[in-house]
Design an enzyme around this catalytic site. Sequence first.
Site, mmCIF file in Angstrom:
data_model
loop_
_atom_site.group_PDB
_atom_site.id
_atom_site.type_symbol
_atom_site.label_atom_id
_atom_site.label_comp_id
_atom_site.label_asym_id
_atom_site.label_seq_id
_atom_site.Cartn_x
_atom_site.Cartn_y
_atom_site.Cartn_z
ATOM 1 N N HIS A 197 0.817 -1.218 0.000
ATOM 2 C CA HIS A 197 0.000 0.000 0.000
ATOM 3 C C HIS A 197 0.853 1.271 0.000
ATOM 4 O O HIS A 197 0.315 2.372 -0.180
ATOM 5 C CB HIS A 197 -0.926 0.031 1.220
ATOM 6 C CG HIS A 197 -1.995 -1.016 1.185
ATOM 7 N ND1 HIS A 197 -2.828 -1.190 0.112
ATOM 8 C CD2 HIS A 197 -2.343 -1.974 2.098
ATOM 9 C CE1 HIS A 197 -3.658 -2.193 0.358
ATOM 10 N NE2 HIS A 197 -3.386 -2.685 1.567
ATOM 11 N N ASP A 225 -2.989 -10.234 -2.873
ATOM 12 C CA ASP A 225 -3.524 -9.858 -1.569
ATOM 13 C C ASP A 225 -5.015 -9.519 -1.720
ATOM 14 O O ASP A 225 -5.469 -9.161 -2.816
ATOM 15 C CB ASP A 225 -2.754 -8.637 -1.048
ATOM 16 C CG ASP A 225 -3.049 -8.311 0.396
ATOM 17 O OD1 ASP A 225 -2.282 -8.755 1.272
ATOM 18 O OD2 ASP A 225 -4.044 -7.604 0.647
ATOM 19 N N HIS A 256 -6.464 -6.966 -0.711
ATOM 20 C CA HIS A 256 -6.613 -5.528 -0.937
ATOM 21 C C HIS A 256 -5.795 -5.093 -2.149
ATOM 22 O O HIS A 256 -4.744 -5.668 -2.443
ATOM 23 C CB HIS A 256 -6.160 -4.755 0.308
ATOM 24 C CG HIS A 256 -6.858 -5.201 1.556
ATOM 25 N ND1 HIS A 256 -6.360 -6.206 2.351
ATOM 26 C CD2 HIS A 256 -8.019 -4.798 2.126
ATOM 27 C CE1 HIS A 256 -7.185 -6.402 3.374
ATOM 28 N NE2 HIS A 256 -8.203 -5.562 3.253
ATOM 29 N N ASP A 308 -4.698 -12.917 3.161
ATOM 30 C CA ASP A 308 -5.936 -12.390 3.739
ATOM 31 C C ASP A 308 -7.139 -12.683 2.852
ATOM 32 O O ASP A 308 -8.258 -12.256 3.142
ATOM 33 C CB ASP A 308 -5.824 -10.890 4.015
ATOM 34 C CG ASP A 308 -5.137 -10.117 2.910
ATOM 35 O OD1 ASP A 308 -4.824 -10.722 1.865
ATOM 36 O OD2 ASP A 308 -4.893 -8.910 3.088
#
Length: 578
Positions: free
Chosen positions: A394, A428, A430, A517
């Site tokens: 991120h 991931d 996200h 995740d």
Amino acid sequence: MFRIRRIYDDAAPANRTAIATVQQILRDRFPLLHPDEVDHLLEKLKNPLKYRFRSILFVADVKRAIRGFALLMHAPDLNFCFLDFISTAQHQAGRGLGNALYDRIREEAARLGCRGLFFECLPDDPALCTDPEVLKQNARRLKFYEAWGARPLANTRYETPVRKNDDNPPFLVIDTLGRDTTFARKETRAIVRAILERKYPDVCDRKYVRMVVGSITDDPVRLRPFRYAKKKTVEPVKKALPEDQRIGLVYSANHQIHHVRERGYVESPVRVKSILKHLERSDLFSVLPVRHFADDHITAVHDKHFVRYLQAACASVPENESIYPYVFPIRNSTRPPKSLPMRAGYYCIDTFTPLNRSAYAAARHAVDCVLTGADDLLEGRYLAYALVRPPGHHAETSMFGGFCYFNSAAIAAHYLSRHGRVAILDIDYHHGNGQQEIFYRRADIFTLSIHGHPRFTYPFFSGFAEETGEAGGKGFNLNLPLPENSTAATYLQAIKRALNRLRAFAPQFVVVALGFDTAKGDPTGTWPLDAADYEEIGDLIGSLPHATLFVQEGGYNTRTLGKNAARFFAGIWKGSFT
């Protein structure tokens, strides 16, 4: 000390050097070899259909210098291997290199499930070799192979010279790879025909091939009795996984210094511990020592003012305290506050990623781990895994957030891009907004991300399908946002679509931003992936024909995290090496 390693392609600088050295050894040690045999070595590795053998090259690497090699030819249609060449460089004999190379090719042939290893060896028969000195060399060579139980095929005309007055025609030697096995006449005829027609299409005419194949009359065929070995036994093939097929594992205990103990902060040290616990039960990994890399590699990706701020701000925070951003420069981003705590929002994209005394140091150690893995790819390793925290995907050019401070995957991709094109595959839960923003205008690094749709998940403001790149990078960013209630089948479809695009890009290296995740029960995700799904995903990614670096990102359900990681890498290994 030396290591035996396989060369898959010429993407890594170490591999390009190795291939050039092998070609020089061929010229030096086999002066009668046709120049095309030398010049087409790389083509043989890349184009098995043309040569009707799958070529497998191993080198003996002594402190990054190539001292010997072996070229193995695999014929999966007939289930055998043919040893085309095995040689040390000049003045390198007698150092154990030959033994190590031959051990490794026997391991490879056995792993491929081959019935036997075939190769040619010059004769120790005075009727076939008139030069006494050459005859002694031939005898020494046959004695060497006999120690492994490999002996010439008996009672055939294989050693008949192609031209009537040729001297020193070779025997065909068979190594049964440690098995007490025999070869049927029909099977052996098919193998011999394949060797002569595929290896020597311009030398052996049809009449010669028919003559040799027809001379194989014993059923089963016979090998010459032991002549040199004291023990008349067959040397078994080693069972241990060879080093060149292990995944390089890089991690550092320094990640533990970053431990935010506040309620709800799921990015904790136990994540690495739970993964290591399961990986240590496997023999797929070799732990690599962490190397230190200069800050220049970080500032090649991140804004230097941002890097300096992180270092200074973290150093200013009292021990055992954290700063959470809460003031953001929406109206005026040109005049950051002088107060370091107040300036946090100037460089952050959320309110839940803290700055504390340990954040910069832990993120800096993570970068060293990831670059160590990248460097190992450049030195010829095929797979490497940087098990790091805090995560990084991120983090943008001048922004931190989402538990991330430095974008380690992006730093590694830029580092590798000096040697060829790179693809970053982010799996991931996200969106990988960091690498998207960093490389959005570049065509040499293709960024792909499979993630929860930004309408319902972090980081909310990026990850849409229409974001495909800008300027020179147009078309080199692929987002595959998926629904909140996606199934394993939905996810696998997205993976296959991403891999098809990645193959079309044809990178020299792949960096996988690896998040678990996406697993069932993860506190930050909504998808149902289980261990079996991760193994299938790993198998698909492992089938990519590229050296690959895995960088740990998310994954916070520590009850299943380790098991999922272990099954994922079992799939990676299966897809890569079987």
